[in-house]
Design an enzyme around this catalytic site. Structure first.
Site, PDB file in Angstrom:
ATOM      1  N   ASP A 162       0.836  -1.192   0.000  1.00  0.00           N
ATOM      2  CA  ASP A 162       0.000   0.000   0.000  1.00  0.00           C
ATOM      3  C   ASP A 162       0.880   1.255   0.000  1.00  0.00           C
ATOM      4  O   ASP A 162       1.661   1.457  -0.925  1.00  0.00           O
ATOM      5  CB  ASP A 162      -0.940  -0.068   1.214  1.00  0.00           C
ATOM      6  CG  ASP A 162      -2.002   1.002   1.243  1.00  0.00           C
ATOM      7  OD1 ASP A 162      -2.920   0.945   0.396  1.00  0.00           O
ATOM      8  OD2 ASP A 162      -1.916   1.905   2.086  1.00  0.00           O
ATOM      9  N   TYR A 261      -0.662  11.701   2.582  1.00  0.00           N
ATOM     10  CA  TYR A 261      -1.683  11.895   1.546  1.00  0.00           C
ATOM     11  C   TYR A 261      -1.962  13.380   1.299  1.00  0.00           C
ATOM     12  O   TYR A 261      -2.693  13.719   0.373  1.00  0.00           O
ATOM     13  CB  TYR A 261      -2.961  11.156   1.942  1.00  0.00           C
ATOM     14  CG  TYR A 261      -2.774   9.657   1.883  1.00  0.00           C
ATOM     15  CD1 TYR A 261      -2.984   8.961   0.696  1.00  0.00           C
ATOM     16  CD2 TYR A 261      -2.340   8.948   2.999  1.00  0.00           C
ATOM     17  CE1 TYR A 261      -2.785   7.590   0.626  1.00  0.00           C
ATOM     18  CE2 TYR A 261      -2.127   7.586   2.938  1.00  0.00           C
ATOM     19  CZ  TYR A 261      -2.355   6.915   1.751  1.00  0.00           C
ATOM     20  OH  TYR A 261      -2.135   5.560   1.682  1.00  0.00           O
ATOM     21  N   HIS A 316      -7.085  -6.753  -0.025  1.00  0.00           N
ATOM     22  CA  HIS A 316      -6.013  -5.765  -0.051  1.00  0.00           C
ATOM     23  C   HIS A 316      -4.802  -6.157   0.808  1.00  0.00           C
ATOM     24  O   HIS A 316      -3.758  -5.527   0.730  1.00  0.00           O
ATOM     25  CB  HIS A 316      -6.569  -4.416   0.433  1.00  0.00           C
ATOM     26  CG  HIS A 316      -5.687  -3.253   0.146  1.00  0.00           C
ATOM     27  ND1 HIS A 316      -5.328  -2.886  -1.139  1.00  0.00           N
ATOM     28  CD2 HIS A 316      -5.071  -2.362   0.971  1.00  0.00           C
ATOM     29  CE1 HIS A 316      -4.546  -1.819  -1.094  1.00  0.00           C
ATOM     30  NE2 HIS A 316      -4.365  -1.484   0.178  1.00  0.00           N
TER      31      HIS A 316
END
Length: 395
Positions: A162, A261, A316
């Site tokens: 990720d 982010y 995931h």
């Protein structure tokens, strides 16, 4: 040096303005929803429970030794295992996560390798600077490079999941000399990754977290409900789920994590820059809603050497959902030299053999192939796309 600096570039001014303008739009929308919820139910949801004591397995040495290292005033925490005279594997976790993400890999990999599972800056027991500028991509990559060198090696194998894989992609382009092999888990190339955010909830969330303070407060609501939503593969009241909630139970536990982010979407790999020569393997769960087959194929355009492995019945977190298969894939790739494509092949031929071999090893012919492709593309593709996609990739 100019060549290195040209590798990672800022997005357009219009792109930046668009992100920041939309952040206020989505922020206003969230505030309106909160106000309506408060009017409807003034007592509101249960706040985060106090978790002052870490679960015992987070501080013992059953998986590896807990160590700390300071780089330019920043303390980094990591878990280390395996003989130091063996090749180094650096494990980089995702979001919201920390070193515990690799609990099934550390004991297995440490038999043949020197394994280090790092808490990225802003996560876990590493320092958590609150300033957004501390998480600029060039700073993060420089710190990762220094961290690798501080462990007594000039280069290592990087395995990232990720967010950790996203940073690994930037690293193999910006500073390939420190990475021998790169394993990207559940994460396509950054240029593909950010473009795939232009959809539904992900896009709204990405713009929303650009706001200060509010996303951190939101993350703690309903006893850190975001942890339950993100780690759905863990059963309720699982001890590891409680460990995650302990790790992300304070406001400052989210500021650093969200700052990645707030910065990374503003940067991309220069599309005119040469492909990375670092061998890359991308591992994805067949049921991963965040990674599509199309994005995987697009990622091959940035690599000289590329392999793909899709693990069935996983979402995931394939390293946690099916650790036995995941570990076997990793060990085969890292130990068996035949997994590295022949460098004398032409780029087009190499891409064809790499993709065809990878896909043929993970999906079966007939209905199972069609079913897998449909799952990975949310039903958009209704036939086997190998000929069209590989021809496009060769062009």
């Amino acid at each position: 040096m100019a060549k290195k600096d040209a590798c990672i570039q800022s997005i357009s001014v219009f792109g930046k303005l668009r992100i920041h303008c939309l952040s206020f739009v989505f922020g206003a929308w969230v505030l309106c929803k909160k106000l309506l919820k408060y009017v409807w139910n003034p007592k509101g949801p249960v706040n985060t429970l106090l978790r002052d004591t870490p679960p015992s397995f987070l501080v013992d040495s059953s998986i590896g030794q807990h160590k700390h290292l300071k780089l330019k005033g920043i303390k980094l925490h990591y878990v280390e295992s395996g003989p130091k005279d063996q090749p180094l594997i650096l494990l980089l976790h995702g979001f919201p996560d920390f070193w515990l993400s690799w609990r099934f890999q550390i004991p297995v990999l440490s038999i043949n390798f020197h394994v280090v599972a790092l808490d990225l800056k802003g996560f876990g027991d590493s320092d958590k600077p609150t300033w957004r500028c501390s998480y600029k991509i060039e700073i993060i990559l420089e710190e990762l490079t220094q961290f690798i060198h501080s462990l007594g090696v000039s280069s290592c194998i990087v395995i990232g999941h990720d967010l950790g894989a996203l940073l690994g992609w930037y690293l193999v382009h910006q500073n390939p000399s420190v990475v021998n092999k790169f394993v990207a888990v559940s994460c396509p190339h950054p240029n593909v990754y950010w473009s795939s955010f232009n959809c539904s909830y992900n896009y709204q969330w990405l713009n929303y977290v650009q706001l200060p303070y509010l996303p951190e407060i939101d993350a703690l609501n309903e006893d850190v409900k975001i942890i339950d939503q993100y780690h759905k593969h863990l059963p309720a009241k699982d001890v590891n789920l409680e460990a995650y909630k302990y790790t992300f139970s304070r406001n400052e536990d989210w500021t650093g994590a969200l700052n990645y982010y707030r910065n990374l979407p503003l940067f991309k790999i220069n599309e005119h820059f040469e492909q990375t020569e670092v061998p890359v393997i991308l591992i994805s769960g067949a049921k991963d809603q965040y990674v599509s087959l199309e994005n995987i194929i697009k990622s091959t355009e940035f690599c000289e050497f590329f392999k793909l492995k899709i693990i069935d019945d996983c979402g995931h977190f394939p390293q946690q959902e099916n650790p036995e298969v995941f570990n076997n894939v990793i060990l085969k790739y890292l130990i068996d030299k035949s997994n590295v494509p022949n460098p004398i092949e032409s780029p087009s031929k190499r891409l064809f053999h790499g993709l065809f071999g990878a896909v043929s090893n993970t999906v079966k012919y007939g209905n199972s192939v069609i079913g897998t492709v449909q799952k990975k593309t949310n039903g958009v593709v209704n036939s086997i796309p190998f000929t069209l996609n590989l021809n496009n990739a060769k062009q």
